[in-house]
Motif scaffolding. Structure first.
Motif, short mmCIF file in Angstrom:
data_model
loop_
_atom_site.label_atom_id
_atom_site.label_comp_id
_atom_site.label_asym_id
_atom_site.label_seq_id
_atom_site.Cartn_x
_atom_site.Cartn_y
_atom_site.Cartn_z
N TYR A 128 7.94 8.73 10.92
CA TYR A 128 7.41 7.90 9.89
C TYR A 128 6.06 8.41 9.24
CZ TYR A 128 11.08 4.55 11.19
OH TYR A 128 11.95 3.93 11.58
N ARG A 129 5.85 8.29 7.74
CA ARG A 129 4.82 8.53 7.23
C ARG A 129 4.52 7.12 6.38
NH1 ARG A 129 4.78 12.20 2.95
NH2 ARG A 129 6.79 11.81 2.44
N MET A 130 3.21 6.50 6.22
CA MET A 130 3.12 5.31 5.52
C MET A 130 1.76 5.71 4.71
SD MET A 130 2.53 1.59 7.17
CE MET A 130 1.22 2.07 8.17
N MET A 131 1.77 4.99 3.56
CA MET A 131 0.76 5.01 2.83
C MET A 131 0.31 3.52 2.52
SD MET A 131 -1.41 6.90 1.10
CE MET A 131 -0.45 8.48 0.73
N VAL A 132 -0.95 3.26 2.93
CA VAL A 132 -1.37 1.77 2.94
C VAL A 132 -2.49 1.80 1.61
CG1 VAL A 132 -2.80 -0.09 3.71
CG2 VAL A 132 -1.05 1.16 5.03
N GLU A 133 -2.04 1.18 0.53
CA GLU A 133 -3.07 1.09 -0.69
C GLU A 133 -3.46 -0.27 -0.99
OE1 GLU A 133 -1.80 2.95 -4.69
OE2 GLU A 133 -1.34 1.03 -5.06
N LEU A 134 -4.79 -0.27 -1.11
CA LEU A 134 -5.60 -1.44 -1.45
C LEU A 134 -6.01 -1.41 -2.91
CD1 LEU A 134 -7.69 -1.70 2.05
CD2 LEU A 134 -5.38 -2.75 1.58
N GLU A 135 -5.97 -2.53 -3.49
CA GLU A 135 -6.34 -2.62 -4.79
C GLU A 135 -7.49 -3.81 -5.21
OE1 GLU A 135 -4.65 -3.07 -9.31
OE2 GLU A 135 -3.35 -2.85 -7.74
N GLY A 136 -8.52 -3.67 -5.85
CA GLY A 136 -9.47 -4.91 -6.03
C GLY A 136 -10.67 -4.19 -6.96
N GLU A 137 -11.57 -4.94 -6.70
CA GLU A 137 -12.82 -4.72 -7.41
C GLU A 137 -13.98 -4.92 -6.28
OE1 GLU A 137 -13.35 -3.20 -10.13
OE2 GLU A 137 -11.03 -3.54 -10.55
N PRO A 138 -14.86 -3.78 -6.44
CA PRO A 138 -15.92 -4.00 -5.23
C PRO A 138 -16.81 -5.34 -5.68
CG PRO A 138 -15.86 -1.56 -6.36
CD PRO A 138 -14.94 -2.66 -7.14
N THR A 139 -17.28 -5.73 -4.45
CA THR A 139 -17.95 -7.03 -4.64
C THR A 139 -19.55 -6.67 -4.61
OG1 THR A 139 -18.14 -7.41 -2.31
CG2 THR A 139 -16.22 -8.33 -3.63
N GLU A 140 -20.33 -7.77 -4.72
CA GLU A 140 -21.69 -7.48 -4.77
C GLU A 140 -22.23 -7.29 -3.39
OE1 GLU A 140 -21.19 -11.94 -5.18
OE2 GLU A 140 -20.67 -10.33 -6.30
N ASN A 141 -21.22 -7.69 -2.21
CA ASN A 141 -21.53 -7.45 -0.82
C ASN A 141 -21.44 -5.92 -0.57
OD1 ASN A 141 -21.68 -10.22 -0.60
ND2 ASN A 141 -19.45 -10.46 -0.32
#
Length: 164
Positions: free
Chosen positions: A30-43
């Motif tokens: 198995y190969r898996m790609m985990v993609e996260l999408e968002g906008e960086p926060t001030e944190n």
């Protein structure tokens, strides 16, 4: 902004209802790609344009991959296979549904969402996409939204500290 991290593991499974060869126990790389999408926060430290450090993604996903690696992935209702694997004292990973690529992708996406929600929200991640490649030419993809909630940097740091 999107970031992705790739994972690999070896596992066996079967789909007893399948009309073709997949009804027999067999294995995949198995190969898996985990993609996260968002906008960086001030944190984000230093106010940088980094969405999330890849080490955080790894800390959330790797325990799940490690649990499936070199295991037989079994539907909880497939008691016959589960008992056979356990009798052989082999590694088994039990899922609440069949181990299709679609269901593995769903399982991972929901686990990442549920186990990492605080950390993901703190870093401004709002969407998780998981692709699970069962062969070189076939994959399934699932998308899940990170539930809205209070983004608490202190609790996210506690979660990250516990993962170290």
């Amino acid at each position: 902004m999107k970031v992705s991290k790739r994972f690999r593991w070896e596992a066996a499974h079967r789909l007893p209802w399948h009309e073709g060869s997949c009804r027999f126990m067999h294995g995949h790389s198995y190969r898996m790609m985990v993609e996260l999408e968002g906008e960086p926060t001030e944190n984000t430290p230093g106010g940088s344009a980094m969405l999330i450090d890849f080490k955080h993604v790894k800390r959330i996903v790797k325990p799940l991959v490690d649990a499936m690696d070199h295991a037989t992935i079994v539907n909880a209702s497939d008691t016959e296979l589960r008992e056979a694997i356990e009798a052989l004292e082999s590694k088994v990973y039990v899922m609440p549904y069949d181990s299709t690529a679609e269901n593995i992708a769903r399982h991972v996406a929901e686990s990442v969402r549920d186990d990492g929600a605080s950390v993901l929200r703190t870093h401004g991640v709002h969407t998780i996409r998981v692709q699970v490649w069962e062969t070189e030419t076939c994959y399934a993809e699932v998308e899940r939204e990170v539930p809205e909630g209070r983004s608490d940097p202190a609790s996210a740091e506690e979660v990250l500290a516990a993962m170290r």
